[in-house]
Design a protein around this motif. Structure first.
Motif, PDB file in Angstrom:
ATOM      1  N   THR A 118     -47.490  24.923   1.265  1.00 16.26           N
ATOM      2  CA  THR A 118     -46.548  24.698   2.402  1.00 16.26           C
ATOM      3  C   THR A 118     -45.462  23.626   1.895  1.00 16.26           C
ATOM      4  N   TYR A 119     -44.252  23.870   2.233  1.00 22.50           N
ATOM      5  CA  TYR A 119     -43.347  22.815   2.098  1.00 22.50           C
ATOM      6  C   TYR A 119     -42.073  22.787   2.899  1.00 22.50           C
ATOM      7  N   ILE A 120     -41.250  21.811   2.945  1.00 26.90           N
ATOM      8  CA  ILE A 120     -40.015  21.920   3.919  1.00 26.90           C
ATOM      9  C   ILE A 120     -39.070  22.117   2.668  1.00 26.90           C
ATOM     10  N   ALA A 121     -38.259  23.217   3.321  1.00 24.52           N
ATOM     11  CA  ALA A 121     -36.955  23.396   2.177  1.00 24.52           C
ATOM     12  C   ALA A 121     -35.897  22.446   2.282  1.00 24.52           C
ATOM     13  N   LYS A 122     -35.336  22.389   1.117  1.00 30.51           N
ATOM     14  CA  LYS A 122     -34.153  21.512   1.213  1.00 30.51           C
ATOM     15  C   LYS A 122     -33.091  21.789   2.326  1.00 30.51           C
ATOM     16  N   SER A 123     -32.380  20.767   2.584  1.00 32.99           N
ATOM     17  CA  SER A 123     -31.309  20.847   3.665  1.00 32.99           C
ATOM     18  C   SER A 123     -30.349  22.202   3.018  1.00 32.99           C
ATOM     19  N   SER A 124     -30.267  23.306   3.847  1.00 37.16           N
ATOM     20  CA  SER A 124     -29.271  24.215   3.879  1.00 37.16           C
ATOM     21  C   SER A 124     -29.211  24.965   5.205  1.00 37.16           C
ATOM     22  N   ILE A 125     -27.995  25.806   5.362  1.00 39.84           N
ATOM     23  CA  ILE A 125     -28.128  26.556   6.687  1.00 39.84           C
ATOM     24  C   ILE A 125     -29.155  27.139   7.226  1.00 39.84           C
ATOM     25  N   PHE A 129     -32.874  26.470  10.409  1.00 39.54           N
ATOM     26  CA  PHE A 129     -33.488  27.403  11.391  1.00 39.54           C
ATOM     27  C   PHE A 129     -34.996  27.747  11.189  1.00 39.54           C
ATOM     28  N   TRP A 130     -35.455  27.576   9.939  1.00 42.32           N
ATOM     29  CA  TRP A 130     -36.723  27.651   9.647  1.00 42.32           C
ATOM     30  C   TRP A 130     -37.008  26.956   8.343  1.00 42.32           C
ATOM     31  N   PRO A 131     -37.276  25.566   8.549  1.00 40.97           N
ATOM     32  CA  PRO A 131     -37.481  24.573   7.363  1.00 40.97           C
ATOM     33  C   PRO A 131     -38.920  24.709   6.688  1.00 40.97           C
ATOM     34  N   GLU A 132     -39.633  25.446   7.425  1.00 42.58           N
ATOM     35  CA  GLU A 132     -41.123  25.498   6.728  1.00 42.58           C
ATOM     36  C   GLU A 132     -41.238  26.701   5.831  1.00 42.58           C
ATOM     37  N   ARG A 133     -41.472  26.418   4.538  1.00 42.21           N
ATOM     38  CA  ARG A 133     -41.873  27.550   3.602  1.00 42.21           C
ATOM     39  C   ARG A 133     -43.019  27.502   3.073  1.00 42.21           C
TER      40      ARG A 133
END
Lengths: 484, 343
Positions: A118-125, A129-133
């Motif tokens: 589990t990680y946080i996605a790099k900033s994008s549009i 809305f859903w940073p956790e991937r």
């Protein structure tokens, strides 16, 4: 009543949306761990899992950019295994390391394990809305012996028999070889005399030859450090095929034991060989390689160099065969068969801890020099490639020894098996590692062949970092780009 | 790996039977010392060989100092003359003016000294980078360290000096970087580690700054009605961006004029100009001008130009050459700028 119903419906809808979003934001990849027997596949998988599980706590993984960027949330072993395959015995391997002071058990059959990262996605549009991937990685481990079966697909039964008989010639003085010869001779005589006609695969004499051949292969496997192509690989690690008729055949050297073409044993052996190709080797390739988008090929280069130039050449040939599988640019039968979609290949020389750090570069150079053409082909096809000198679990420490004002690099470790009167801690100054095959003399090995070090002492999962060499670079190369 | 003292004693013993002899083996010394302190620095260094090659260029070396001394003497003379005149005619006003003048001169000297030191450091940085690029075979493999081209302790010293001048929130990453270095790390790995652990956060901040200022400039140009305002805004924001970038990378005393001149020179020498030319404003403006008014599109163009200038300065100030190809980084910046403008 109506209000409660609406509230429930909204809550259900929200939950379902959340589930779907989570599903959409997760992806799954398969990573195949390939390598000859003794290259350290089980140890590699154990270390990879441990490093990922402890990445947030004790593990030292400075090269994993995701962790440096504070985007790493954690990893856990997933329960999503479908039950079709054996689960990789991770807990058993950890138990070996913690309690028994021994290395993970060698792989005896294909096994898989799924890790959920589990990680946080790099900033994008989208990430707003859903940073956790989530990234699910399925690690696939299988016995290295199975790899030696790949060339069999190109041969017919008698071509294989001739080839394997030549390969096994140096081991004819083994007791098991003598037994095999005796049994086959007895069967040959029976066939010639016509007593046992027609020979069936259930006849005692036939089965005795099969067993004798298996024992011979096992004896060579257990008693030599050399690279020998021992076929069929399933005779050494049968997995779930143990005691099945699929493994009831052996090579028949027509030069040594001539037979009439009408003889019933010939179609029997030919048929068994063809069935082995069709029902054992082909499914292994399709199951294992077709789904893996990333591959790790582990090579015990130190062992090969110890054996001299001939051994390194043998290793090179075996590696070239492995790379044939990935030669998906040409329209060969393998391509049609497995149609792999390999994006990344990591070739790693395991056991780098046997040498001091100043020799790791040479290991990498030698490894790359063995596969120059293959690497070029892969790169042309847009496949990422990396060669690293790694140690999945570092068993030694580095030492600098001063001698007449000169510093000499050495390694210090605890030997696995020693006589009672000897110290188990030793410091070793290894010889210079050759960076090309040309530098390797035929008779001069590297001289570490008898040294087997124990795993790190007193290591506890979750409390201590599992020492390694470049496993962080392995992780970053294999999955770093997927977690952007 | 935890080891007790007794174990350590045992560990330091050498089992002679296991030492490799022969053609490729090294003979074991009879007595030896284990130097554990050196574990982190396994590469042998000959300091004499490692002195950074000083630029051989002596072109106009005397010109700048002479100009500064003459200008200082001239300005100093005028100020002294004026102050002495005032003291003679109005002593109650003269002494405070003298004090203020001394203070201002001291401050100017201090700032000038800082500028000179920063300039020296940034020149050293350029030498270091060109040296790295020379010995770099590709982005990941460096030549062997044995020949004394570059060595681990030296690079650690250089990185220490670089990071000491970074803003505090970035310089704190240096100890973490240092503790991450393992004995098995090669030179290129240590460089990569510095890039990941110390430099990447600074790069992220620099990129944000560039995008922020470019967006601001785009906005101002889009809404302003007078060309004069456009010019002043462009000038002011660009100067400010360069100063901010210099502070970010640890060279706060560098003037924006110097940065502008040096960045362009450096870009021309390093072939960076090609990358700059390749990325035309069309990349950003394609599809944008149909959606928005011409005025806003003009603003966007000004923003891209400012971003390009900022990026050139970043390339100049960055402690290591970019491993990634420059056009792709510029495209990333443009893409983010486009996103900002649309949103």
């Amino acid at each position: 009543m109506k209000g409660i119903f609406i509230k429930k419906s909204i809550s259900n809808l929200l939950n379902e949306t959340q589930k779907q979003l989570k599903k959409a934001s997760s992806q799954r990849i398969q990573i195949g761990v390939t390598g000859l027997s003794g290259s350290g596949k089980s140890t590699f998988v154990t270390s990879l899992i441990t490093q990922l599980l402890t990445a947030n706590s004790v593990a030292k993984l400075p090269f994993v950019e995701l962790i440096n960027e504070n985007r790493w949330l954690g990893a856990k072993l997933s329960n999503h295994e479908n039950g079709e395959y054996m689960r990789f015995p991770y807990e058993e391997s950890v138990h070996n390391l913690q309690q028994l002071d021994s290395w993970p058990n060698p792989t005896t059959r294909e096994s898989r394990i799924v890790l959920e990262l589990t990680y946080i996605a790099k900033s994008s549009i989208w990430s707003k809305f859903w940073p956790e991937r989530t990234l699910e990685i399925e690690l696939i481990d299988y016995p290295g012996e199975w790899l030696s079966d790949i060339p069999l697909l190109d041969l017919d039964y008698f071509a294989w028999s001739a080839e394997i008989s030549t390969n096994l010639k140096p081991f004819r003085d083994f007791d098991e070889a003598k037994v095999f010869k005796k049994k086959i001779l007895s069967l040959h005589k029976a066939i010639q005399s016509g007593k046992d006609e027609p020979v069936s695969e259930n006849s005692i004499k036939y089965l005795q030859v099969v067993e004798a051949y298996k024992s011979w292969l096992r004896a060579i496997h257990d008693n030599t450090n050399q690279y020998v192509i021992l076929q069929p690989g399933r005779f050494l690690s049968p997995g779930h095929l143990e005691n099945t008729p699929l493994l009831n055949f052996f090579p028949w050297d027509l030069n040594q034991f001539p037979l009439n073409e009408e003889c019933s044993i010939i179609p029997l052996l030919k048929n068994r060989f063809r069935t082995y190709q069709k029902k054992v080797i082909t499914p292994f390739l399709t199951d294992f390689f077709s789904g893996c988008s990333r591959q790790v090929i582990l090579v015990d280069l130190v062992n090969a160099v110890n054996g001299g130039k001939e051994e390194v050449n043998k290793l090179q040939q075996i590696l070239k065969n492995v790379f044939k599988i990935h030669d998906y640019g040409t329209n060969n039968w393998l391509r049609r068969l497995i149609n792999p979609n390999i994006e990344k290949i990591l070739v790693a020389t395991s056991k780098a801890d046997l040498l001091p750090p100043d020799q790791h570069r040479k290991m990498q150079l030698l490894l790359s020099s063995l596969l120059t053409n293959e690497i070029d082909t892969l790169k042309q096809k847009g496949c990422s490639y990396n060669a690293l000198a790694i140690s999945s679990i570092r068993a030694t420490e580095n030492r600098v020894i001063s001698e007449n004002g000169h510093d000499i690099q050495a390694v210090c470790g605890r030997l696995e098996q020693v006589a009672d009167d000897q110290e188990n801690w030793v410091t070793v100054i290894p010889a210079d590692f050759p960076e090309s095959v040309k530098l390797l003399e035929v008779k001069n090995g590297h001289g570490l062949q008898n040294l087997k070090f124990s795993p790190p002492q007193n290591w506890r999962l979750g409390k201590d970092a599992l020492p390694h060499i470049r496993m962080d670079q392995v992780i970053d190369f294999l999955v770093g780009d997927l977690m952007g | 790996m935890t080891t007790s003292k007794s174990v350590m004693k045992q560990k330091d013993r050498v089992l002679t039977a296991k030492i490799i002899k022969g053609v490729v083996g090294k003979k074991l010394p009879e007595t030896f010392q284990t130097n554990q302190n050196d574990e982190k620095l396994p590469t042998k260094v000959n300091n004499d060989d490692l002195e950074i090659t000083k630029s051989t260029s002596v072109k106009r070396k005397w010109f700048f100092p002479a100009l500064v001394i003459l200008s200082s003497l001239f300005v100093g003379g005028i100020i002294l003359d004026v102050v002495l005149n005032i003291i003679q005619t109005r002593p109650w006003l003269g002494y405070p003016i003298a004090l203020v003048s001394v203070g201002m001169i001291s401050l100017a000297s201090y700032r000038f000294r800082e500028f000179l030191l920063s300039r020296k450091r940034v020149q050293k940085l350029q030498q270091f980078k060109s040296r790295l690029m020379e010995i770099q075979l590709d982005h990941s493999i460096l030549k062997q360290t044995e020949h004394g081209e570059i060595a681990l302790p030296e690079i650690q010293d250089i990185f220490k000096e670089f990071s000491e001048h970074l803003p505090l929130k970035f310089s704190v990453n240096y100890p973490a970087f240092l503790s991450s270095i393992e004995p098995h790390h090669e030179l290129d790995e240590v460089i990569k580690l510095y890039e990941i652990m110390v430099l990447t956060p600074v790069d992220v901040a620099a990129k944000q700054l560039i995008i922020q200022d470019a967006t601001k400039l785009s906005g101002i140009v889009a809404i302003s009605t007078l060309p004069l305002i456009d010019t002043v805004a462009t000038f002011w924001l660009t100067q400010r961006l360069l100063k901010k970038l210099a502070t970010l990378y640890g060279y706060p005393a560098l003037s924006s004029w110097y940065l502008m001149k040096s960045s362009f020179n450096s870009a021309l020498i390093a072939g960076g100009s090609e990358a700059l030319i390749q990325l035309s404003t069309d990349d950003l403006l394609s599809g944008l001008s149909e959606k928005i008014s011409t005025r806003i599109a003009q603003g966007a163009a000004a923003g891209v130009l400012s971003a390009r200038l900022g990026f050139t300065a970043q390339v100049f100030l960055r402690h290591l050459p970019f491993a990634e190809k420059q056009p792709s980084i510029l495209k990333q910046i443009s893409k983010e700028l486009k996103q900002q403008l649309i949103s």
